[in-house]
Design an enzyme around this catalytic site. Structure first.
Site, short mmCIF file in Angstrom:
data_model
loop_
_atom_site.label_atom_id
_atom_site.label_comp_id
_atom_site.label_asym_id
_atom_site.label_seq_id
_atom_site.Cartn_x
_atom_site.Cartn_y
_atom_site.Cartn_z
N GLY A 126 1.54 -5.64 5.56
CA GLY A 126 2.61 -5.38 6.50
C GLY A 126 2.87 -3.89 6.70
O GLY A 126 2.62 -3.08 5.81
N ASP A 163 5.63 -2.36 6.70
CA ASP A 163 6.61 -1.84 5.76
C ASP A 163 5.95 -1.38 4.46
O ASP A 163 6.33 -0.35 3.90
CB ASP A 163 7.68 -2.90 5.47
CG ASP A 163 7.11 -4.21 4.96
OD1 ASP A 163 5.93 -4.52 5.22
OD2 ASP A 163 7.86 -4.96 4.28
#
Length: 255
Positions: free
Chosen positions: A106, A108
């Site tokens: 991801g 993030d």
């Protein structure tokens, strides 16, 4: 000024940078459906509440793990601020993903990896206590080569009070003792001390199996401070690590 927008599963965290200085931060809930105009006007209102004119924002960068908000959010940013940079494949990060399926990592986690590696050096384990708790390992060459994902503290707490009929919704905090004598503190003890134990076991064994020396451990995320204060396995707690990582990625594109 640079607007850094981190779209998480629970909250949208927004930071404003004046060059390298983080001037202010604020949050919006992710789950609420918004139009592009609502995103644009809400962000402008929040900026002005923090005494920042939207005209001072010269660029923006977005990191998101929630695809279904991106069309409206990006449309709102284009309409009110200009075209934002999005952290996605092809963007220079300085981190090389060498795990088996790089596409599954991801945005993030990539942003956190950049922030931890650039600010603290490698090898480094970065722990993000968010909706999920993630443990990511970056070696001394800047290779993201391993990661562990577990349920976040709030997910675990929600499972307790939603799936066990007699357990109440509680405040997530460290109790005064692990020797709990009633329901609320017993739940708090299980959540907090259980997370501490998980953290220590995972970090210890990630470092052991890697064979690397002098590994730094950096934590971030809203509940990370509670855990970081209770274990020697975490050397640094940085609540704005994700935003700092976004700023560093933005700077790499402008070189």
């Amino acid at each position: 000024m640079l607007l850094a927008i981190d779209v998480g599963n629970t909250n949208i965290t927004i930071g404003v940078f004046d060059k390298e200085k983080l001037v202010t931060t604020f949050r919006m809930t992710t789950k609420m459906q918004r139009t592009s105009d609502e995103y644009g006007i809400t962000i402008i209102d929040l900026l002005e509440h923090n005494e920042i004119s939207h005209n001072e924002i010269k660029d923006a960068i977005i990191s998101s793990v929630v695809p279904n908000v991106m069309h409206s959010l990006c449309s709102g940013m284009i309409k009110y601020f200009g075209i934002p940079m999005v952290v996605e494949p092809g963007v220079k990060t300085g981190i090389r993903i060498t795990s088996e399926n790089p596409a599954q990592i991801g945005a993030d986690r990539i942003v956190d990896a950049v922030g931890a590696y650039e600010l603290y050096g490698g090898p480094v384990v970065v722990i993000d206590y968010g909706t999920a708790t993630t443990y990511d390992f970056i070696n001394g060459n800047g290779d993201f080569f391993a990661g562990v994902t577990s349920p976040g503290i709030r997910i675990s707490a929600k499972a307790l009070w939603e799936d066990a009929a007699k357990l109440p919704e509680i405040e997530i905090k460290k109790p005064s003792t692990i020797l709990a004598r009633e329901t609320i503190s017993s739940m708090q003890a299980g959540l907090i001390f259980g997370q501490i134990g998980q953290t220590e076991y995972i970090v210890k064994n990630m470092i052991k199996e890697s064979g690397l020396k002098d590994v730094k451990v950096v934590a971030t995320g809203g509940l990370g401070k509670i855990i970081a204060n209770e274990t020697k396995y975490i050397q640094y707690y940085n609540p704005t690590l994700t935003l700092e990582g976004m700023r560093l990625i933005y700077a790499k594109q402008k070189r």
